[in-house]
Design an enzyme around this catalytic site. Structure first.
Site, PDB file in Angstrom:
ATOM      1  N   GLY A 103      48.844  31.425  36.195  1.00  0.00           N
ATOM      2  CA  GLY A 103      50.282  31.167  35.881  1.00  0.00           C
ATOM      3  C   GLY A 103      51.454  31.951  36.879  1.00  0.00           C
ATOM      4  O   GLY A 103      52.550  31.770  36.650  1.00  0.00           O
ATOM      5  N   LYS A 104      50.934  32.490  37.761  1.00  0.00           N
ATOM      6  CA  LYS A 104      51.843  33.448  38.729  1.00  0.00           C
ATOM      7  C   LYS A 104      53.089  32.317  39.299  1.00  0.00           C
ATOM      8  O   LYS A 104      54.074  32.956  39.484  1.00  0.00           O
ATOM      9  CB  LYS A 104      51.240  33.974  39.857  1.00  0.00           C
ATOM     10  CG  LYS A 104      50.133  35.013  39.255  1.00  0.00           C
ATOM     11  CD  LYS A 104      49.036  35.729  40.593  1.00  0.00           C
ATOM     12  CE  LYS A 104      48.559  34.900  41.417  1.00  0.00           C
ATOM     13  NZ  LYS A 104      47.443  33.960  40.640  1.00  0.00           N
ATOM     14  N   THR A 105      52.563  31.491  40.034  1.00  0.00           N
ATOM     15  CA  THR A 105      53.572  30.516  40.686  1.00  0.00           C
ATOM     16  C   THR A 105      54.426  29.754  39.566  1.00  0.00           C
ATOM     17  O   THR A 105      55.761  29.880  40.030  1.00  0.00           O
ATOM     18  CB  THR A 105      52.597  29.345  41.455  1.00  0.00           C
ATOM     19  OG1 THR A 105      52.005  30.193  42.534  1.00  0.00           O
ATOM     20  CG2 THR A 105      53.852  28.359  42.212  1.00  0.00           C
ATOM     21  N   SER A 147      45.900  39.290  44.736  1.00  0.00           N
ATOM     22  CA  SER A 147      46.099  40.711  45.107  1.00  0.00           C
ATOM     23  C   SER A 147      45.252  41.456  43.907  1.00  0.00           C
ATOM     24  O   SER A 147      45.551  42.158  43.149  1.00  0.00           O
ATOM     25  CB  SER A 147      47.443  41.540  44.906  1.00  0.00           C
ATOM     26  OG  SER A 147      48.190  40.963  43.737  1.00  0.00           O
ATOM     27  N   GLY A 183      47.314  38.332  39.258  1.00  0.00           N
ATOM     28  CA  GLY A 183      46.352  38.011  38.312  1.00  0.00           C
ATOM     29  C   GLY A 183      45.544  36.834  38.842  1.00  0.00           C
ATOM     30  O   GLY A 183      45.526  36.344  40.013  1.00  0.00           O
ATOM     31  N   LEU A 184      44.486  36.324  38.091  1.00  0.00           N
ATOM     32  CA  LEU A 184      43.434  35.450  38.590  1.00  0.00           C
ATOM     33  C   LEU A 184      44.089  34.061  39.144  1.00  0.00           C
ATOM     34  O   LEU A 184      45.112  33.770  38.626  1.00  0.00           O
ATOM     35  CB  LEU A 184      42.557  34.946  37.476  1.00  0.00           C
ATOM     36  CG  LEU A 184      41.563  36.161  36.977  1.00  0.00           C
ATOM     37  CD1 LEU A 184      40.766  35.874  35.716  1.00  0.00           C
ATOM     38  CD2 LEU A 184      40.345  36.355  38.304  1.00  0.00           C
TER      39      LEU A 184
HETATM   40  N1  LIG Z   1      52.395  30.598  29.754  1.00  0.00           N
HETATM   41  C1  LIG Z   1      52.050  30.053  30.957  1.00  0.00           C
HETATM   42  N2  LIG Z   1      52.952  30.536  31.871  1.00  0.00           N
HETATM   43  C2  LIG Z   1      52.472  30.135  33.300  1.00  0.00           C
HETATM   44  N3  LIG Z   1      51.588  28.916  33.237  1.00  0.00           N
HETATM   45  C3  LIG Z   1      51.130  28.433  32.134  1.00  0.00           C
HETATM   46  C4  LIG Z   1      51.424  29.047  30.994  1.00  0.00           C
HETATM   47  N4  LIG Z   1      50.632  28.043  30.106  1.00  0.00           N
HETATM   48  C5  LIG Z   1      50.088  27.283  30.778  1.00  0.00           C
HETATM   49  N5  LIG Z   1      50.388  27.421  32.047  1.00  0.00           N
HETATM   50  C6  LIG Z   1      49.707  26.191  33.135  1.00  0.00           C
HETATM   51  O1  LIG Z   1      48.867  27.024  33.885  1.00  0.00           O
HETATM   52  C7  LIG Z   1      48.990  26.582  35.352  1.00  0.00           C
HETATM   53  C8  LIG Z   1      49.093  27.863  36.209  1.00  0.00           C
HETATM   54  O2  LIG Z   1      48.915  27.394  37.667  1.00  0.00           O
HETATM   55  P1  LIG Z   1      49.880  28.412  38.662  1.00  0.00           P
HETATM   56  O3  LIG Z   1      50.823  28.680  38.217  1.00  0.00           O
HETATM   57  O4  LIG Z   1      49.599  27.512  40.206  1.00  0.00           O
HETATM   58  O5  LIG Z   1      48.714  29.713  38.785  1.00  0.00           O
HETATM   59  P2  LIG Z   1      48.590  30.731  40.023  1.00  0.00           P
HETATM   60  O6  LIG Z   1      49.761  30.499  40.887  1.00  0.00           O
HETATM   61  O7  LIG Z   1      48.478  32.065  39.071  1.00  0.00           O
HETATM   62  O8  LIG Z   1      47.336  30.452  40.667  1.00  0.00           O
HETATM   63  C9  LIG Z   1      49.856  25.565  35.362  1.00  0.00           C
HETATM   64  O9  LIG Z   1      49.318  24.306  35.297  1.00  0.00           O
HETATM   65  C10 LIG Z   1      50.720  25.911  34.090  1.00  0.00           C
HETATM   66  O10 LIG Z   1      51.405  25.018  33.768  1.00  0.00           O
HETATM   67 MG   LIG Z   2      49.847  30.406  43.060  1.00  0.00          MG
END
Ligand SMILES: Nc1ncnc2c1ncn2[C@@H]1O[C@H](COP(=O)(O)OP(=O)(O)O)[C@@H](O)[C@H]1O
Ligand SMILES: [Mg+2]
Length: 177
Positions: free
Chosen positions: A17-19, A86, A12-13
């Site tokens: 929320g992946k991490t 990805s 995903g973008l």
């Molecule tokens: N349902 C949800 N699942 C995951 N993250 C969420 C959700 N709602 C809000 N968020 C927020 O979105 C952000 C996602 O960041 P991150 O996990 O680092 O994204 P990625 O790893 O995809 O780049 C975090 O600040 C998280 O708290």
């Molecule tokens: Mg990440």
């Protein structure tokens, strides 16, 4: 007890929320006694693939090396959680074929919301031209055609998204929830 290995692949973008989701799933599975390895974009790029950038070729090479590692772990019965933008469907299809026990999870979130979250200030840099090849700004993100699961992080809570992942892994026979 020994469980069959699998790779849960979160795509995903940036900032979808992946991490955040995978870290929580990892913690839950560890507490249940599963052998867990967590492969995250930021960690991998610092260690295994620090020589690579973000051109299409480098993104491909990055994912090739990660796939190799994930495959070894998966066949040794590890629960692998992999979090990488990805962005290309073709590459994700190759990864699925290579790893076999592979679960594609599309972490979906509109780009406008991702830009608002901008956890590491990367969208800001990309939008002002300070970084190039940023997925969602200059680079494309190809939405998964047939993911095993979609989680919608702009409308679900974190706990709801985590539960959906655990339910899917259970349904596919990889864990007992
Ligand atoms: N349902 C949800 N699942 C995951 N993250 C969420 C959700 N709602 C809000 N968020 C927020 O979105 C952000 C996602 O960041 P991150 O996990 O680092 O994204 P990625 O790893 O995809 O780049 C975090 O600040 C998280 O708290
Ligand atoms: Mg990440």
């Amino acid at each position: 007890m020994e469980h069959k290995g699998f790779t849960a692949w979160f795509t995903g973008l940036p900032c979808c929320g992946k991490t955040t989701i995978a870290e929580k799933v990892a913690e839950i599975l560890k507490n249940k006694g599963y052998k867990v390895e967590y492969l995250d974009g930021d960690i991998v790029r610092k260690n295994l693939t620090s020589d690579l950038g973000f051109s299409k070729e480098d993104r491909d090479e990055n994912l090739k090396r990660i796939t190799f590692v994930a495959k070894l772990l998966t066949r040794n019965n590890v629960a692998v959680l992999a979090t990488f933008v990805s962005p290309y469907q073709k590459r994700r299809d190759i990864i699925r074929r290579d790893i076999g026990d592979f679960v594609e999870i599309y972490v979906r979130c509109p780009v406008e919301e991702c830009i608002k979250r901008d956890v590491k200030g990367m969208y800001k840099k990309a939008l002002s031209g300070k970084i190039k090849n940023f997925t969602g700004v200059q680079d494309p993100y190809e939405e998964p055609k047939k993911p095993d699961l979609i989680v919608d992080t702009d409308s679900e809570t974190l706990d709801e998204s985590v539960e959906k992942v655990l339910d899917k892994l259970d349904e596919l026979g990889y864990i007992e929830k």
